[in-house]
Scaffold this active site. Structure first.
Site, mmCIF file in Angstrom:
data_model
loop_
_atom_site.group_PDB
_atom_site.id
_atom_site.type_symbol
_atom_site.label_atom_id
_atom_site.label_comp_id
_atom_site.label_asym_id
_atom_site.label_seq_id
_atom_site.Cartn_x
_atom_site.Cartn_y
_atom_site.Cartn_z
ATOM 1 N N ARG A 1 0.919 -1.012 0.078
ATOM 2 C CA ARG A 1 -0.014 -0.096 0.089
ATOM 3 C C ARG A 1 0.871 1.184 0.018
ATOM 4 O O ARG A 1 1.943 1.089 0.548
ATOM 5 C CB ARG A 1 -0.971 -0.081 1.047
ATOM 6 C CG ARG A 1 -2.202 -0.960 1.159
ATOM 7 C CD ARG A 1 -3.086 -0.366 0.089
ATOM 8 N NE ARG A 1 -4.581 -1.183 0.188
ATOM 9 C CZ ARG A 1 -4.611 -2.335 -0.639
ATOM 10 N NH1 ARG A 1 -3.793 -2.900 -1.425
ATOM 11 N NH2 ARG A 1 -5.850 -2.995 -0.576
ATOM 12 N N HIS B 1 -1.279 0.072 -10.010
ATOM 13 C CA HIS B 1 -2.139 -0.707 -8.977
ATOM 14 C C HIS B 1 -2.796 -1.901 -9.379
ATOM 15 O O HIS B 1 -4.079 -1.960 -9.378
ATOM 16 C CB HIS B 1 -3.001 0.339 -8.014
ATOM 17 C CG HIS B 1 -3.333 -0.625 -6.699
ATOM 18 N ND1 HIS B 1 -3.701 0.093 -5.519
ATOM 19 C CD2 HIS B 1 -3.562 -1.988 -6.142
ATOM 20 C CE1 HIS B 1 -3.951 -0.500 -4.554
ATOM 21 N NE2 HIS B 1 -3.684 -1.861 -4.777
#
Length: 318
Positions: free
Chosen positions: A230, A278
């Site tokens: 993350r 992502h």
């Protein structure tokens, strides 16, 4: 009306038919988007979602809701207070990402060691140049910060390539998939040894900016930093400075503090940064694997067995 499941995770008719035939007494409502839920909000007992389409208002309206199956690993976008207050069980799909994410990491590593983008550039310029510095990854040291299911898979692939693998987890508890395991407190001590540093950390309060100026400056100047966990784990300004000052060689980043990455971000222009949007967890096997966990948990729920897979601790956030 019997037990009702509402799912908002994208349509896959073959999977839907299979699940309906396995659970003939359960009513399934498959929707493209949560905003199509309508009156189902009052009758749904189970919700299958990616977790990004829920808010406090909806949770409070869903008086019959007992269980949320989140078909991803991160639960940071869930309205956790409302879920806790209404005593709703949450399970997630952690573990299903390990194969595509580990493969992605080695896509990065091999691209770097074998200079593949340079050859693509040379090809477009019709240049035949064999004086390119190529490296082996055999014998190199890989440090995986976040030695869970994904980290362990990365380490197993690393060992196949003959790499030395070190894992970092919260407690330093031994993990047989790694050559050595240390606690997060020992990170700074271990960083100077690593050729490849890979962050697989989740988004929690305790992981915020774990990689900051101090950490980047402890790395080898030849080290490569990879983040597929993350974005909150990295101080992006400090990383950019460290790269510009030659304190590490390259960064491969799939996740960012702000997504999509703003167009004016210095990462876009840097030769020392490779950006992917992502998607390291995405694969054509994603939904079948996630539904597999859901089906096992649905058997558990229907048969009133307290035998959950991937039960989420709402206080810890994973």
């Amino acid at each position: 009306m019997g037990m009702q499941v509402v799912a908002t995770v994208g349509r896959n008719e073959a999977l839907e038919k299979r699940i309906q035939s396995e659970f003939p007494t359960v009513q399934f409502t498959f929707l493209k988007k949560m905003k199509e839920i309508g009156e189902n909000r009052y009758t749904a007992e189970i919700l299958v979602t990616y977790g990004e389409d829920l808010d406090e208002k909806l949770i409070n309206e869903m008086k019959n809701l007992r269980w949320i199956m989140v078909m991803s690993a991160g639960i940071e976008k869930l309205p956790l207070d409302a879920i806790k207050k209404n005593h709703i069980i949450v399970t997630n799909a952690r573990g299903i990402h390990k194969i595509p994410m580990a493969e992605f990491v080695f896509g990065y590593i091999l691209q770097y060691a074998k200079q593949l983008p340079l050859f693509k550039k040379q090809q477009s310029e019709k240049v035949w140049n064999r004086k390119v510095h190529l490296q082996e990854i055999y014998g190199k040291t890989m440090l995986v910060v976040g030695a869970g299911a994904i980290g362990s898979q990365i380490s197993r692939y690393g060992k196949t390539f003959g790499m030395h693998t070190i894992g970092i987890n919260r407690s330093g508890k031994e993990n047989p998939d790694f050559d050595a395991t240390y606690s997060l407190e020992q990170l700074n001590h271990i960083l100077p040894e690593a050729d490849y540093v890979i962050s697989v950390l989740p988004n929690t309060v305790s992981t915020n900016k774990i990689f900051s100026r101090q950490q980047f400056f402890k790395m080898k100047k030849e080290a490569v930093f990879i983040n597929i966990g993350r974005g909150n784990a990295v101080d992006e300004h400090a990383l950019m400075e460290a790269l510009e000052e030659g304190q590490l060689a390259h960064a491969f980043l799939d996740v960012f503090e702000k997504e999509p990455l703003p167009a004016d971000h210095p990462f876009w222009k840097s030769d020392k940064v490779t950006i992917t949007p992502h998607l390291s967890a995405i694969s054509d096997m994603y939904l079948p694997r996630a539904y597999e966990i859901f089906v096992k948990n649905l058997w558990n729920y229907v048969n009133k067995e307290n035998n959950w897979i991937n039960l989420v601790d709402l206080n810890r956030g994973y």
